[in-house]
Scaffold this motif. Sequence first.
Motif, PDB file in Angstrom:
ATOM      1  N   LEU A  29       0.831  -1.203   0.000  1.00  0.00           N
ATOM      2  CA  LEU A  29       0.000   0.000   0.000  1.00  0.00           C
ATOM      3  C   LEU A  29       0.866   1.255   0.000  1.00  0.00           C
ATOM      4  O   LEU A  29       0.620   2.193  -0.766  1.00  0.00           O
ATOM      5  CB  LEU A  29      -0.912  -0.010   1.234  1.00  0.00           C
ATOM      6  CG  LEU A  29      -1.710   1.274   1.462  1.00  0.00           C
ATOM      7  CD1 LEU A  29      -3.023   1.226   0.694  1.00  0.00           C
ATOM      8  CD2 LEU A  29      -1.964   1.515   2.939  1.00  0.00           C
ATOM      9  N   LEU A  30       1.891   1.253   0.860  1.00  0.00           N
ATOM     10  CA  LEU A  30       2.767   2.411   0.942  1.00  0.00           C
ATOM     11  C   LEU A  30       3.485   2.657  -0.378  1.00  0.00           C
ATOM     12  O   LEU A  30       3.533   3.783  -0.872  1.00  0.00           O
ATOM     13  CB  LEU A  30       3.799   2.217   2.065  1.00  0.00           C
ATOM     14  CG  LEU A  30       3.293   2.451   3.488  1.00  0.00           C
ATOM     15  CD1 LEU A  30       4.348   2.055   4.510  1.00  0.00           C
ATOM     16  CD2 LEU A  30       2.896   3.906   3.688  1.00  0.00           C
ATOM     17  N   VAL A  31       4.019   1.584  -0.950  1.00  0.00           N
ATOM     18  CA  VAL A  31       4.735   1.728  -2.214  1.00  0.00           C
ATOM     19  C   VAL A  31       3.781   2.230  -3.290  1.00  0.00           C
ATOM     20  O   VAL A  31       4.056   3.218  -3.990  1.00  0.00           O
ATOM     21  CB  VAL A  31       5.363   0.383  -2.646  1.00  0.00           C
ATOM     22  CG1 VAL A  31       5.912   0.486  -4.062  1.00  0.00           C
ATOM     23  CG2 VAL A  31       6.463  -0.021  -1.683  1.00  0.00           C
ATOM     24  N   ASN A  32       2.637   1.574  -3.363  1.00  0.00           N
ATOM     25  CA  ASN A  32       1.671   1.885  -4.401  1.00  0.00           C
ATOM     26  C   ASN A  32       1.176   3.331  -4.321  1.00  0.00           C
ATOM     27  O   ASN A  32       1.039   4.016  -5.332  1.00  0.00           O
ATOM     28  CB  ASN A  32       0.495   0.913  -4.290  1.00  0.00           C
ATOM     29  CG  ASN A  32      -0.384   0.966  -5.517  1.00  0.00           C
ATOM     30  OD1 ASN A  32       0.128   1.074  -6.628  1.00  0.00           O
ATOM     31  ND2 ASN A  32      -1.680   0.923  -5.311  1.00  0.00           N
ATOM     32  N   THR A  33       0.955   3.802  -3.099  1.00  0.00           N
ATOM     33  CA  THR A  33       0.445   5.161  -2.946  1.00  0.00           C
ATOM     34  C   THR A  33       1.564   6.185  -3.029  1.00  0.00           C
ATOM     35  O   THR A  33       1.312   7.372  -3.225  1.00  0.00           O
ATOM     36  CB  THR A  33      -0.302   5.300  -1.602  1.00  0.00           C
ATOM     37  OG1 THR A  33      -0.917   4.051  -1.291  1.00  0.00           O
ATOM     38  CG2 THR A  33      -1.364   6.366  -1.676  1.00  0.00           C
ATOM     39  N   SER A  34       2.805   5.742  -2.858  1.00  0.00           N
ATOM     40  CA  SER A  34       3.928   6.685  -2.932  1.00  0.00           C
ATOM     41  C   SER A  34       4.310   6.992  -4.369  1.00  0.00           C
ATOM     42  O   SER A  34       4.725   8.107  -4.672  1.00  0.00           O
ATOM     43  CB  SER A  34       5.159   6.119  -2.217  1.00  0.00           C
ATOM     44  OG  SER A  34       4.866   5.869  -0.879  1.00  0.00           O
ATOM     45  N   ILE A  35       4.196   5.971  -5.204  1.00  0.00           N
ATOM     46  CA  ILE A  35       4.705   6.121  -6.576  1.00  0.00           C
ATOM     47  C   ILE A  35       4.170   7.365  -7.299  1.00  0.00           C
ATOM     48  O   ILE A  35       4.962   8.121  -7.877  1.00  0.00           O
ATOM     49  CB  ILE A  35       4.429   4.838  -7.394  1.00  0.00           C
ATOM     50  CG1 ILE A  35       5.381   3.727  -6.898  1.00  0.00           C
ATOM     51  CG2 ILE A  35       4.644   5.062  -8.883  1.00  0.00           C
ATOM     52  CD1 ILE A  35       5.051   2.355  -7.439  1.00  0.00           C
ATOM     53  N   PRO A  36       2.855   7.652  -7.218  1.00  0.00           N
ATOM     54  CA  PRO A  36       2.362   8.832  -7.952  1.00  0.00           C
ATOM     55  C   PRO A  36       3.047  10.128  -7.532  1.00  0.00           C
ATOM     56  O   PRO A  36       3.178  11.062  -8.340  1.00  0.00           O
ATOM     57  CB  PRO A  36       0.876   8.882  -7.600  1.00  0.00           C
ATOM     58  CG  PRO A  36       0.536   7.495  -7.194  1.00  0.00           C
ATOM     59  CD  PRO A  36       1.767   6.930  -6.573  1.00  0.00           C
ATOM     60  N   ALA A  37       3.524  10.193  -6.286  1.00  0.00           N
ATOM     61  CA  ALA A  37       4.176  11.411  -5.814  1.00  0.00           C
ATOM     62  C   ALA A  37       5.379  11.749  -6.675  1.00  0.00           C
ATOM     63  O   ALA A  37       5.679  12.920  -6.921  1.00  0.00           O
ATOM     64  CB  ALA A  37       4.601  11.248  -4.356  1.00  0.00           C
ATOM     65  N   PHE A  38       6.045  10.718  -7.149  1.00  0.00           N
ATOM     66  CA  PHE A  38       7.287  10.964  -7.873  1.00  0.00           C
ATOM     67  C   PHE A  38       7.084  11.254  -9.359  1.00  0.00           C
ATOM     68  O   PHE A  38       8.020  11.353 -10.115  1.00  0.00           O
ATOM     69  CB  PHE A  38       8.253   9.796  -7.642  1.00  0.00           C
ATOM     70  CG  PHE A  38       8.612   9.666  -6.190  1.00  0.00           C
ATOM     71  CD1 PHE A  38       9.430  10.627  -5.582  1.00  0.00           C
ATOM     72  CD2 PHE A  38       8.083   8.644  -5.420  1.00  0.00           C
ATOM     73  CE1 PHE A  38       9.724  10.542  -4.242  1.00  0.00           C
ATOM     74  CE2 PHE A  38       8.374   8.565  -4.067  1.00  0.00           C
ATOM     75  CZ  PHE A  38       9.194   9.506  -3.472  1.00  0.00           C
TER      76      PHE A  38
END
Lengths: 291, 252
Positions: A29-38
């Motif tokens: 979940l953390l990885v998946n939701t973090s990716i769009p930030a970059f």
Amino acid sequence: MKIKENLIHGLFMFNALLVVLVLIGIFALLVNTSIPAFREIDIKEFLFKAAWNPTSYVKETYGIGSMLVSSVMVTAGALLFAVPIGIGTAAYLSDVASPGVREMVKPIIEILAGIPSVVIGFLGIVFVGPIISRTFGLPNGLNAVNGSILLGVMALPTIISLSEDALSSVSKTYSDASLALGASRWQTVIRVKLPAALSGVIAACMLGMGRVIGETMIVLMATGCAPAMPKNFLDSVRTMTSTIAIELGEVPYYTTHYYALFAVGLVLFIITFCINMASDMVLHKYQGKRG
Amino acid sequence: MHQTKIEVRDFNFFYGDQRALKDIELDIYNNKVLGIIGPSGCGKSTFLRSINRMNDTIAGARVNGTMLIDGQNIFSEKMDVVELRRKVGMVFQKSNPFPKSIFDNVAYGLRVNGRKDKAYIEHKVEESLKDAALWEEVEDRLSVSAFDLSGGQQQRLCIARALAIEPEVLLMDEPASALDPTATAKVEELIQELKKKYTIVIVTHNMQQAARISDYTAFFMLGELIEYNETQKIFTNPEKKITEEYITGRFG
């Protein structure tokens, strides 16, 4: 009978697997939701720039540098006094204290471990803060020192009880030999038992550190939470955990800011995961060596 | 008669309610070897560990009666335990070197007793290792871990460690029971050397060993001192029948 046993077996295996699944799920979940930030933030800028200003009218900046430094600062400050005090107390309890004192103090330490962090944070505001502001002539006492002291108090029970376990499991033949040579109990525990139990004690300190770096409520309440690069321990600091706690409740969903907060969480997750893994490895090395 | 080093009178030892030593009376003489024999659980180790008060750590243990060393009561309030243990060294049944280098093992007792002079420590470590007949085997590898030594060498290292602080009495709790015959012979030979300088009390399960190395022998059973005499007398012409039965191996 057989069916019942299989059923119970299956149930608990399911539970055990569930724990693993939850861990993997959180990470995913953390990885998946973090990716769009970059998509919008440069990853180098995110990790190394100090300015965190996601709501600027001019230009939003997403640098977690100051938060990283803040987290490291309060953690280091906490360990700076919790480690020596914790190990000293563990040494005292395992070898020097009379059985009566030991039986009385050990449960109290366990109670200390159970105090909710919000209560400790409360003490930071009404008790530690005023002392700090008076001592250093500051307008308020909500800063890194305050957070460090409280976090140290919170880490103490972990460090004490696990170090004490490690010291107590050192073979009695060592302490016998040392005492028979005319060493005092203090000398025996410091010079013989502590080196023999070193990896266990280090693991205890690292677990304490894991608790400290992930702690949120205390730093939220006691450190002032100014989102700027701290210059010294008397500056107000805002850690990664408090940033998430402060901002996630108010951030508009599915914005870069929202994703960036998850990325902060991911960084935190990776840090604590590494600390726990490292302490586990130290501990295993220690048990392997003794076995 | 010989000079008395340790005088034991009406000495009783209790583990809680259990009386482990009953009215023990004996004298331990200067520069002699006292061998203590007896079946398992007879109290011989308890007796030995009373002399340097190693039993202090056991909860519920207490004593009455007197045990004097050079006229001072070992169990008096005024006795400094640390001081006592410097005077009365101990070697344990299982060799128990510290997880440190050979050098640091021997130097440990000096360091905890406040010796800082490096030259003195080096000199003393060498002398102790020589006294323990180990020097030649380790002189070129003093900095390696004590665990790299063989079992027999480790036990001699523990003896060297005890000698380094120049005790007057050396207590040995079955020091050779875990060693092979060659290593045992070395330790026994060593004891013969050591009694020139030290008073030695040795607990042993091995009757032949007691006969070989001790000048006096005390036979303990069920917490009582059954017979105490010169070793030669005990082994050739014991006064009590039960002593004879034990020595000749009719029980044990």
